[in-house]
Design an enzyme around this catalytic site. Structure first.
Site, PDB file in Angstrom:
ATOM      1  N   HIS A  81      10.191   8.491   7.794  1.00  0.00           N
ATOM      2  CA  HIS A  81       9.164   7.835   8.428  1.00  0.00           C
ATOM      3  C   HIS A  81       7.820   8.630   8.280  1.00  0.00           C
ATOM      4  CE1 HIS A  81       9.175  10.281  12.082  1.00  0.00           C
ATOM      5  NE2 HIS A  81      10.438  10.390  11.961  1.00  0.00           N
TER       6      HIS A  81
ATOM      7  N   CYS B 196      14.766  13.584  11.841  1.00  0.00           N
ATOM      8  CA  CYS B 196      14.193  12.812  10.970  1.00  0.00           C
ATOM      9  C   CYS B 196      13.433  13.320   9.778  1.00  0.00           C
ATOM     10  CB  CYS B 196      13.343  11.777  11.569  1.00  0.00           C
ATOM     11  SG  CYS B 196      14.222  10.337  12.567  1.00  0.00           S
TER      12      CYS B 196
END
Length: 156
Positions: free
Chosen positions: A115, A131
């Protein structure tokens, strides 16, 4: 022609380009993330198209290793943990979310993703909760290219 074999399984490197080993080159699209160098490479038909700097887990164990798939694509995903709406400049997820399915202890987790971010200075560092963070302009490019179920290989 000089061919060097990298110490990273799955990759053969030469001076001109990176190519995936034949076991992975069969995929139309493929993403490889190297935690040791904080780089993400996007492949099409086994050929490296583009490599990006990324940020990964603050500790090596935070970003899982293995072969996963893109299971979700979301624009302006809210940051539920702190109640920040999608599209808000304070949102630490940026404006693109490529969710990956990660199995942990036999259970599938959908909490991991590639992301964007709201701290461009974090890219290239080990700072995330697990992440893979990208510069917003880079994740927009990748988001527009990548299809659902694209394999994602995360390595040391």
């Amino acid at each position: 022609m000089l061919i060097l074999v990298s110490c990273i399984p799955g990759l053969t490197v030469n001076a001109a380009e990176q190519k995936l080993d034949s076991q992975y080159a069969v995929y139309a699209q493929f993403i490889v993330i190297h935690k040791s160098t904080n780089q993400l490479t996007y492949y099409e038909k086994g050929k490296a198209i583009k490599t990006f700097p990324v940020a990964t887990g603050a500790k090596p164990s935070y970003t899982p290793e293995g072969l996963f798939k893109i299971h979700e694509k979301v624009k302006n995903r809210p940051y539920y943990k702190e109640g920040i709406k999608g599209g808000d400049p304070r949102n630490p997820l940026g404006d693109r979310w490529l969710g990956i399915n990660v199995k942990i202890n036999g259970k599938t987790s959908y909490a991991y993703a590639i992301h964007g971010n709201n701290n461009e200075n974090s890219i290239g560092k080990y700072v995330s909760a697990g992440c893979i963070r990208m510069h917003n302009k880079d994740v927009r490019w990748l988001y527009d290219k990548v299809k659902m179920n694209t394999p994602v290989l995360i390595q040391k």
